[in-house]
Write a protein that holds these residues in place. Structure first.
Motif, short mmCIF file in Angstrom:
data_model
loop_
_atom_site.label_atom_id
_atom_site.label_comp_id
_atom_site.label_asym_id
_atom_site.label_seq_id
_atom_site.Cartn_x
_atom_site.Cartn_y
_atom_site.Cartn_z
N ARG A 164 18.62 46.66 53.65
CA ARG A 164 20.37 47.50 54.61
C ARG A 164 21.54 48.37 54.21
NH1 ARG A 164 19.31 44.04 59.05
NH2 ARG A 164 19.07 42.19 58.55
N VAL A 165 20.51 49.37 53.28
CA VAL A 165 20.99 50.30 53.30
C VAL A 165 20.78 51.26 53.68
CG1 VAL A 165 21.38 52.71 51.16
CG2 VAL A 165 20.56 49.97 50.36
N GLY A 166 21.98 52.00 54.28
CA GLY A 166 21.72 53.15 55.32
C GLY A 166 21.13 53.87 55.23
N TRP A 167 20.99 55.56 56.17
CA TRP A 167 19.83 56.30 55.68
C TRP A 167 21.37 57.81 55.19
CZ3 TRP A 167 22.15 60.14 59.30
CH2 TRP A 167 22.38 59.90 59.78
N ARG A 168 22.37 57.37 55.97
CA ARG A 168 24.16 58.10 54.92
C ARG A 168 24.05 57.79 53.36
NH1 ARG A 168 25.69 60.03 59.81
NH2 ARG A 168 25.67 59.42 61.51
N THR A 169 23.92 57.28 53.22
CA THR A 169 24.08 56.70 51.96
C THR A 169 22.92 57.34 51.16
OG1 THR A 169 25.26 54.86 52.25
CG2 THR A 169 24.15 55.08 50.34
N LEU A 170 21.77 56.55 51.70
CA LEU A 170 20.11 56.96 50.99
C LEU A 170 20.10 58.81 50.95
CD1 LEU A 170 18.01 56.44 48.92
CD2 LEU A 170 17.07 55.90 51.14
N SER A 171 20.93 59.36 51.45
CA SER A 171 20.95 61.19 51.87
C SER A 171 21.73 61.43 50.91
CB SER A 171 20.60 60.98 53.00
OG SER A 171 19.61 60.96 53.94
N LEU A 172 22.57 61.01 51.02
CA LEU A 172 23.59 61.31 49.68
C LEU A 172 23.80 61.03 48.18
CD1 LEU A 172 27.20 62.15 49.58
CD2 LEU A 172 27.57 60.43 49.18
N VAL A 173 23.02 60.24 48.27
CA VAL A 173 22.37 59.57 46.87
C VAL A 173 20.93 60.65 46.31
CG1 VAL A 173 21.04 57.72 45.12
CG2 VAL A 173 22.42 56.95 46.77
N LEU A 174 20.84 61.38 47.14
CA LEU A 174 19.11 61.99 46.56
C LEU A 174 19.85 63.15 46.94
CD1 LEU A 174 16.34 60.57 49.14
CD2 LEU A 174 16.58 60.27 46.40
N VAL A 175 21.04 63.93 47.38
CA VAL A 175 21.46 64.97 47.32
C VAL A 175 21.40 65.68 45.48
CG1 VAL A 175 23.26 66.59 47.59
CG2 VAL A 175 23.35 65.21 49.32
N ALA A 176 21.35 64.38 44.64
CA ALA A 176 21.89 64.72 43.08
C ALA A 176 20.92 65.47 43.04
CB ALA A 176 22.66 63.74 42.59
N PRO A 177 19.11 65.19 43.49
CA PRO A 177 18.38 65.19 41.75
C PRO A 177 17.63 66.57 42.88
CG PRO A 177 17.27 63.54 43.11
CD PRO A 177 19.02 63.79 43.47
N PRO A 178 18.06 67.36 43.84
CA PRO A 178 17.22 68.41 43.82
C PRO A 178 18.83 69.69 43.31
CG PRO A 178 18.14 67.71 45.86
CD PRO A 178 17.75 66.40 45.39
N CYS A 179 19.14 69.00 43.40
CA CYS A 179 20.67 69.96 43.19
C CYS A 179 20.58 70.14 41.45
CB CYS A 179 22.04 69.61 43.41
SG CYS A 179 22.18 69.92 45.22
N LEU A 180 20.39 69.07 40.80
CA LEU A 180 20.47 68.92 39.35
C LEU A 180 19.50 69.82 38.65
CD1 LEU A 180 21.20 65.12 38.48
CD2 LEU A 180 22.05 67.53 37.72
N VAL A 181 17.77 69.63 40.00
CA VAL A 181 17.17 70.35 39.19
C VAL A 181 16.83 71.81 39.75
CG1 VAL A 181 13.96 70.86 39.87
CG2 VAL A 181 15.05 68.63 39.78
N GLY A 182 17.95 72.19 40.59
CA GLY A 182 18.13 73.51 41.28
C GLY A 182 19.22 74.04 39.67
N LEU A 183 20.03 73.40 39.90
CA LEU A 183 20.86 73.63 38.37
C LEU A 183 20.22 74.68 36.72
CD1 LEU A 183 23.75 72.04 38.96
CD2 LEU A 183 23.71 74.55 39.48
N GLY A 184 19.13 73.10 36.86
CA GLY A 184 18.12 73.22 36.03
C GLY A 184 17.57 74.66 35.21
N PHE A 185 17.21 75.15 36.32
CA PHE A 185 16.21 76.55 36.81
C PHE A 185 17.06 77.46 36.36
CE2 PHE A 185 12.94 74.18 39.10
CZ PHE A 185 12.24 75.40 38.77
N VAL A 186 18.80 77.39 36.04
CA VAL A 186 19.39 78.41 36.48
C VAL A 186 19.16 78.44 34.49
CG1 VAL A 186 22.03 79.61 36.39
CG2 VAL A 186 20.80 78.22 38.34
N GLY A 187 19.58 78.10 34.36
CA GLY A 187 19.98 78.15 32.55
C GLY A 187 18.40 78.30 31.13
#
Length: 191
Positions: A164-187
């Motif tokens: 019963r973890v909401g889709w909003r919560t999971l979506s919010l948690v899953l924002v981090a991986p692509p943002c971190l990977v994108g920032l990893g490509f910057v450097g």
């Protein structure tokens, strides 16, 4: 300073992680279609046609991302698109988390699809350039990470439903991986 070989290994690892982010973008929303319908569709929920449009929006975004990125990546290189694709996936997940209406869900799905399309186009050439002596194996590994990401996304989303973890919560948690990977490509240096 890292050696060129170590930098190449980091870039390949980021490509593998980006392929998992691509899988999140394509496979997360379909798991929550029924939940989205109940929560945002009013008393009667979304129609089957509306639910189908949500998935279609992802693939329209994917095709658009591929078509627009091809000629531009040849001109400007793969690095800005590796960053952009991940950030689009992250932005789409953020919009999904905040969505209060059907059009917002469509926009989130299309944005995630566009990010997935951008990534789909640039990741293979990056890995092929970095591992030119073993391209077949490298491509197999890269695309295996899509499957790993797809299975993991469906399992995590299913577990979230069970717990019963909401889709909003999971979506919010899953924002981090692509943002971190994108920032990893910057450097790093990207061929």
């Amino acid at each position: 300073m890292t050696s060129p070989r170590a930098g190449g290994a980091l870039c390949v690892a980021l490509c593998y992680a980006a392929m998992i982010c691509l899988a999140i973008a394509v496979n997360l929303v379909p798991v929550f279609l029924t939940t989205l319908s109940k929560e945002l569709g009013g008393a009667v929920g979304f129609t089957n046609e509306q639910l189908g449009r949500i998935v279609a929006a992802t693939f329209v975004g994917l095709v658009g991302g591929i078509l627009l990125t091809g000629p531009l990546a040849d001109r400007w290189g793969a690095k800005p698109f590796a960053v952009l694709g991940n950030l689009l996936v992250g932005a789409g997940l953020g919009i999904l988390c905040a969505a209060r209406s059907y059009p917002a869900v469509l926009a989130a799905a299309a944005l995630m699809g566009a990010g997935a399309g951008v990534l789909d186009l640039v990741l293979s050439p990056i890995v092929a350039a970095l591992q030119s002596d073993r391209r077949t194996s490298a491509m197999n590994w890269l695309h295996a990470f899509y499957s790993i990401g797809a299975v993991a996304t469906v399992l995590v989303a299913s577990l979230a439903l069970e717990l019963r973890v909401g889709w909003r919560t999971l979506s919010l948690v899953l924002v981090a991986p692509p943002c971190l990977v994108g920032l990893g490509f910057v450097g790093i240096r990207v061929p």
